[in-house]
Design a protein around this motif. Structure first.
Motif, PDB file in Angstrom:
ATOM      1  N   HIS A  56      27.464 -17.814  77.887  1.00 36.08           N
ATOM      2  CA  HIS A  56      26.301 -18.166  77.135  1.00 36.08           C
ATOM      3  C   HIS A  56      25.515 -19.062  77.896  1.00 36.08           C
ATOM      4  O   HIS A  56      24.132 -18.983  77.928  1.00 36.08           O
ATOM      5  N   ARG A 272       5.304 -14.962  62.295  1.00 39.03           N
ATOM      6  CA  ARG A 272       5.179 -15.140  63.747  1.00 39.03           C
ATOM      7  C   ARG A 272       6.332 -15.648  64.335  1.00 39.03           C
ATOM      8  O   ARG A 272       6.790 -15.288  65.344  1.00 39.03           O
ATOM      9  N   LEU A 273       7.237 -16.505  63.489  1.00 34.28           N
ATOM     10  CA  LEU A 273       8.782 -16.828  63.748  1.00 34.28           C
ATOM     11  C   LEU A 273       9.482 -15.417  64.198  1.00 34.28           C
ATOM     12  O   LEU A 273      10.120 -15.605  65.116  1.00 34.28           O
ATOM     13  N   VAL A 274       9.609 -14.503  63.303  1.00 33.23           N
ATOM     14  CA  VAL A 274      10.210 -13.370  63.286  1.00 33.23           C
ATOM     15  C   VAL A 274       9.920 -12.649  64.551  1.00 33.23           C
ATOM     16  O   VAL A 274      10.871 -12.462  65.519  1.00 33.23           O
ATOM     17  N   ALA A 277      10.829 -14.678  67.873  1.00 28.85           N
ATOM     18  CA  ALA A 277      12.236 -14.960  68.093  1.00 28.85           C
ATOM     19  C   ALA A 277      12.656 -13.579  68.805  1.00 28.85           C
ATOM     20  O   ALA A 277      13.604 -13.289  69.463  1.00 28.85           O
ATOM     21  N   ALA A 278      11.960 -12.510  68.480  1.00 30.82           N
ATOM     22  CA  ALA A 278      12.251 -10.992  68.952  1.00 30.82           C
ATOM     23  C   ALA A 278      11.619 -10.865  70.414  1.00 30.82           C
ATOM     24  O   ALA A 278      11.632  -9.780  71.178  1.00 30.82           O
ATOM     25  N   ASP A 362      13.415  -8.666  58.139  1.00 29.58           N
ATOM     26  CA  ASP A 362      12.860  -9.245  59.476  1.00 29.58           C
ATOM     27  C   ASP A 362      13.141  -8.451  60.713  1.00 29.58           C
ATOM     28  O   ASP A 362      12.249  -8.050  61.535  1.00 29.58           O
TER      29      ASP A 362
ATOM     30  N   THR B  86      17.208 -22.650  72.961  1.00 30.23           N
ATOM     31  CA  THR B  86      18.502 -21.992  73.062  1.00 30.23           C
ATOM     32  C   THR B  86      18.267 -20.437  73.410  1.00 30.23           C
ATOM     33  O   THR B  86      17.221 -19.912  73.467  1.00 30.23           O
ATOM     34  N   PRO B  91      15.905 -13.773  64.283  1.00 27.19           N
ATOM     35  CA  PRO B  91      15.081 -14.678  63.373  1.00 27.19           C
ATOM     36  C   PRO B  91      15.855 -15.195  62.437  1.00 27.19           C
ATOM     37  O   PRO B  91      15.447 -16.615  61.957  1.00 27.19           O
ATOM     38  N   VAL B  94      16.817 -18.779  63.635  1.00 26.10           N
ATOM     39  CA  VAL B  94      15.644 -19.687  64.011  1.00 26.10           C
ATOM     40  C   VAL B  94      15.375 -20.237  62.695  1.00 26.10           C
ATOM     41  O   VAL B  94      14.984 -21.461  62.570  1.00 26.10           O
ATOM     42  N   LYS B  98      15.116 -24.100  61.546  1.00 27.44           N
ATOM     43  CA  LYS B  98      13.887 -24.605  61.249  1.00 27.44           C
ATOM     44  C   LYS B  98      14.426 -25.623  59.888  1.00 27.44           C
ATOM     45  O   LYS B  98      13.829 -26.440  59.511  1.00 27.44           O
ATOM     46  N   ASP B 104      10.286 -26.270  65.926  1.00 25.83           N
ATOM     47  CA  ASP B 104      10.377 -25.023  66.600  1.00 25.83           C
ATOM     48  C   ASP B 104      11.616 -24.524  67.480  1.00 25.83           C
ATOM     49  O   ASP B 104      12.258 -25.497  67.412  1.00 25.83           O
ATOM     50  N   ARG B 125       0.553 -26.850  66.979  1.00 26.13           N
ATOM     51  CA  ARG B 125       0.885 -26.178  65.820  1.00 26.13           C
ATOM     52  C   ARG B 125       1.547 -27.206  64.698  1.00 26.13           C
ATOM     53  O   ARG B 125       1.128 -27.289  63.632  1.00 26.13           O
TER      54      ARG B 125
END
Lengths: 557, 129
Positions: A56, A272-274, A277-278, A362, B86, B91, B94, B98, B104, B125
Motif C-alpha cells: 500500500h 466533483r468529489l466522485v 476520486a476516480a 457514484d 491516501t 468515492p 472519500v 469528509k 478534502d 475551495r
C-alpha cells in the motif's frame, strides 16, 4: 517557483529518487527473504497483512518518483493481499514470489523514465532514455527480424519470442512497462489461454499480426481485447504509429477533464468529489453565465450539465455554447431527473450527446463519464496531432499560444516561446532520402516530448520547424532548457546504409509579455531563429529588442 | 480570504516526506513543518500554528483519522482544516473521510510539481464556502 529555482528542485528530486530506489530494493530483498524462509505454501495471516501494508505504501509513493508501472503493479498485488487478509481465498506462494520478482524488474526497468521533468546533461544517453521495449511473439524468423530493424528506427527495442509459452516462461508476461506486445494471430487462442487479460482495457497495448484479414479474423482479434491488427507484410510506420497511439491512450485514460454545470452547489460538489476520486480533474460552475469563460480557461474533455437550472435551461445553454465553432466538438452530457423519454430526446436533438438520469450510483457516474472522456480525447487527438510526430499540428499550437498569451496577461506570469528549426535539413533529405529525414524529425519530437515538462506545449509548425511554449518560464531559463535540447540532439547519431551522421538544431526564443500579441511574440522568436542561423546555427538565440533611437535632450532655451 | 502560508505535513515515510517538503516549500513557497507521526503532529501543532494540516491516512500507531480526532479534542487545534493524503480511493471512502471532518482528500501518488497547486485549490475551495 519560490526558492532555488527549477533546476535546483529537479536535482534534489533526482537525489531523493535514487534514495527511494535504494530503499525499495532493500525492502524487496528483505521481504522476499523473509517469505522464502517461512516456507509457507500460501500467503496468509500476519505475512499477508504485513505485505499488504508494505505494498500500500509502495503503491502510494512509487508514482511520485516516476515509477508509474511499479505503482500500478504494487497496487494490483496489494488488492490481492487485501482480499486474502480479509479471509477471501489464498495466494499461492510461487505466484506471490513471481509477482515480487516482477516488482524488482519494474524498479530497475522504470528507473530511467521519470514523472519528474529531467533536465540533466547526459547527452550520450539521450537516445537510450527514449527507447521503449516491445515484445514480439512471432514464429517466422524473417518477419521477426524485419520488425526488429524496422521498429528500431522508431525508438522501439523489440524482443523476439517464438511462442506465447516462451514469452510466459521468460517472465515477460508480468512486465507492464512494455510499449506493446505484438502477437502473430496464429497464436490467438494460445496467447489468450496463457495470458488472460482480465480488464477490458489491457494495460499493455496488444497488437495482432495476421496474413489474412477476413472479417472473421478481425472479429476474433477484437474479441480477444486487442488494440490493433496489422497485416503481413507489415507497414512499419503505420505499426509504429499505432503503438505510439495506444500508449498515448493508455496514458490519457488515467485522467479526464470535466466541467460540471449545476446550480445546486452541494450536488455539484458531490459530483466533483466522485469524479475527482476516480482520477478526473473537475471544475464546478454554479453560475450558468460563467460557463463559456470557464470552458476557455479549463479546456475540458466533457461538459456535464443539469437540464433545469432556475431560469436557465441546459438545452439553451448548450446551444449558446455551440455558437462558438471551437466548442462544436465538445461532448455535452445532461445529468437530470427528467424521466420523460420524449423530453430527453428533444433535449438531445438540440446539440447534446447523451443523457444521464438522476439518481445514478457514484460508481456508474464515474464509469460513464470516464468512458466518454476517453473517446473524446481519442477523437480530439486525431484532429489535433501531427501524424508523423504525434506533436500538435500547426493550428493547434497557434491556439495554444493564444491561450498562454491570455493566461500571462491575466496572471502576470512569465512564459517563453521557442521556434526550432533543423539545420541543413534539406541536404539530409537529399542525401539520405525522405524516410531517413522522417526518422530525424521523429527523433527530435521524441526528445522534446521526453525532455520538456508535461505543461509545455510542443507543436510541429511546418516540415522541419517546431514551436515550443514554455509556461512559467522566463527567458534565461528557457535558454538553458533549449540549449540542453540542442546539445542532446547534436549528440544523437543517425545512420543510413552504414553512413553515420549528426544533425543540429537552431532555436530562437522570445518572452510572451514583451509583446502586444501572441503573433508578435512568435514573429520575434522567428527573427531570433534567423539570427541564430546567420550566426552559425546549432544553438539558442534570444530575441533582442531593437534599441530605440537615442532620444535627443531638448536643451532648455 | 486568509492566505495559506503554513502547512504541517504528517507522513511516516521518510522519502515521501522529503519530496513533499520540496514540493510544498521549494516549489510552492509555503512554510512547512514535517512530522513523522500523528503523535508528533499533536505535540508540535500548537507551537507551529499551521493554516492547514495534511495527514497521511495509513500510519503505524495513530493513523490519519485517529490523529484528526485527537486534533479535534484540543480546542486550540480543533479549528485547523485537515486534508487527508491516501492512495487512490473510492468515492464512498472519500465521503467517509469528509464525514470525519476532513476538508478534502488528496490522491497519492502525488506529482511533486503540482502538489502545491492542488493544495492551494483545496484551500481556496474551503475558504470560499
Amino acid at each position: 517557483m519560490a526558492k532555488g529555482g527549477y533546476q535546483d528542485v529537479v536535482q534534489k528530486l533526482e537525489v531523493l529518487k535514487s534514495k527511494f530506489v535504494t530503499r525499495v530494493t532493500l525492502e524487496l530483498e528483505q521481504f522476499t527473504g523473509q517469505f522464502r524462509s517461512s516456507a509457507e505454501r500460501t500467503v496468509r495471516g500476519e505475512l499477508a497483512q504485513e505485505g499488504y501494508e508494505w505494498l500500500h505504501r509502495l503503491a502510494g509513493s512509487a508514482g511520485t518518483f516516476g515509477f508509474q508501472a511499479l505503482g500500478r503493479q504494487a497496487r494490483e498485488l496489494e488488492l490481492k493481499l487485501k482480499s486474502v487478509s480479509e479471509g477471501g481465498g489464498a495466494l499461492p506462494a510461487d505466484e506471490f514470489l513471481r509477482q515480487l520478482e516482477g516488482l524488482k524488474e519494474l524498479l530497475s526497468a522504470d528507473a530511467g523514465s521519470s514523472a519528474i521533468p529531467v533536465l540533466d546533461n547526459q547527452v550520450a544517453d539521450a537516445l537510450e532514455m527514449t527507447r521503449q521495449g516491445v515484445d514480439l511473439i512471432e514464429p517466422d524468423d524473417s518477419i521477426a527480424r524485419e520488425l526488429v530493424s524496422g521498429l528500431s528506427r522508431y525508438g522501439y527495442d523489440v524482443t523476439i519470442y517464438p511462442s506465447p509459452d516462451a514469452h510466459q516462461s521468460a517472465g515477460a508476461s508480468n512486465r507492464l512497462d512494455t510499449a506493446a506486445v505484438i502477437v502473430n494471430a496464429c497464436f490467438l487462442d494460445r496467447f489468450a489461454a496463457v495470458e488472460p487479460e482480465d480488464e477490458p482495457n489491457p494495460v499493455r497495448p496488444l497488437i495482432y499480426l495476421s496474413r489474412k484479414a477476413s472479417f472473421e479474423t478481425r472479429y476474433r482479434i477484437a474479441e480477444a481485447g486487442a488494440g490493433g491488427l496489422c497485416t503481413v507484410p507489415v507497414d512499419v510506420p503505420a505499426l509504429a504509429d499505432r503503438i505510439e497511439q495506444l500508449n498515448q491512450e493508455r496514458d490519457d485514460s488515467a485522467g479526464g477533464r470535466v466541467v460540471i454545470v449545476d446550480d445546486d452547489e452541494q450536488l455539484a460538489e458531490h459530483y466533483r468529489l466522485v469524479l475527482s476520486a476516480a482520477g478526473m480533474e473537475v471544475v464546478v460552475v454554479t453560475q450558468p453565465a460563467e460557463v463559456v469563460s470557464q470552458l476557455a480557461e479549463f479546456r475540458p474533455d466533457l461538459l456535464l450539465m443539469d437540464i433545469h437550472m432556475g431560469r436557465y435551461s441546459g438545452v439553451s445553454l448548450a446551444r449558446l455554447i455551440r455558437f462558438q465553432p471551437e466548442w462544436l466538438g465538445l461532448p455535452i452530457v445532461y445529468l437530470s431527473s427528467e424521466q420523460d423519454r420524449d423530453e430527453q430526446i428533444a433535449a438531445l436533438a438540440q446539440g447534446a450527446d447523451d443523457f444521464i438520469e438522476k439518481p445514478i450510483s457514484d460508481q456508474r457516474l464515474a464509469n460513464v463519464v470516464r468512458a466518454r472522456c476517453n473517446r473524446a480525447r481519442q477523437l480530439a487527438r486525431l484532429a489535433t496531432r501531427d501524424g508523423l510526430t504525434g506533436l500538435l499540428k500547426h493550428p493547434t499550437i497557434k491556439q495554444e499560444l493564444q491561450k498562454e498569451f491570455a493566461r500571462c496577461l491575466r496572471h502576470g506570469t512569465d512564459a517563453s516561446v521557442a521556434m526550432l528549426d533543423l539545420d541543413h535539413f534539406k541536404s539530409v533529405n537529399d542525401t539520405f532520402g525522405h524516410a531517413t529525414g522522417d526518422t530525424v524529425i521523429r527523433a527530435l519530437a521524441n526528445l522534446l516530448r521526453h525532455r520538456l515538462r508535461k505543461t509545455d506545449a510542443i507543436g510541429r509548425y511546418g516540415g522541419e520547424e517546431f514551436v515550443v511554449i514554455l509556461p512559467d518560464c522566463p527567458l534565461n531559463k528557457a535558454q538553458t532548457i533549449m540549449q540542453d535540447v540542442c546539445d542532446q540532439f547534436a549528440g544523437l547519431m543517425f545512420s543510413h546504409q552504414a553512413v553515420d551522421f549528426r544533425v543540429t538544431l537552431s532555436v530562437g526564443v522570445s518572452l510572451l509579455q514583451d509583446f502586444n500579441s501572441a503573433e508578435a511574440a512568435l514573429d520575434a522568436a522567428d527573427q531570433a531563429l534567423y539570427q541564430r542561423k546567420a550566426q552559425g546555427r546549432n544553438g539558442v538565440t534570444l530575441y533582442q529588442k531593437p534599441h530605440p533611437e537615442p532620444r535627443r535632450e531638448t536643451a532648455p532655451s | 480570504m486568509t492566505e495559506l502560508k503554513r502547512i504541517m505535513y504528517v507522513e511516516d515515510e521518510p522519502d515521501i516526506r522529503a519530496v513533499a517538503e520540496l514540493a510544498l516549500s521549494a516549489v510552492g513557497g509555503f512554510e512547512v513543518q514535517l512530522c513523522e507521526s500523528g503523535e508528533q503532529a499533536l505535540d508540535s501543532a500548537e507551537a507551529f500554528q499551521p493554516d492547514l494540516i495534511l495527514l497521511d491516512v495509513m500510519m503505524p500507531r495513530l493513523d490519519g483519522p485517529e490523529t484528526l480526532q485527537a486534533l479535534r479534542q484540543n480546542p486550540l487545534l480543533a479549528g485547523i482544516p485537515v486534508a487527508f493524503m491516501t492512495a487512490k480511493v473510492q468515492p464512498s471512502e472519500v465521503e467517509a473521510y469528509k464525514a470525519l471532518g476532513a476538508i478534502d482528500v488528496i490522491a497519492k501518488p502525488f506529482d511533486p510539481m503540482t502538489l502545491s497547486d492542488t493544495v492551494r485549490a483545496i484551500w481556496q475551495r474551503h475558504r470560499g464556502e
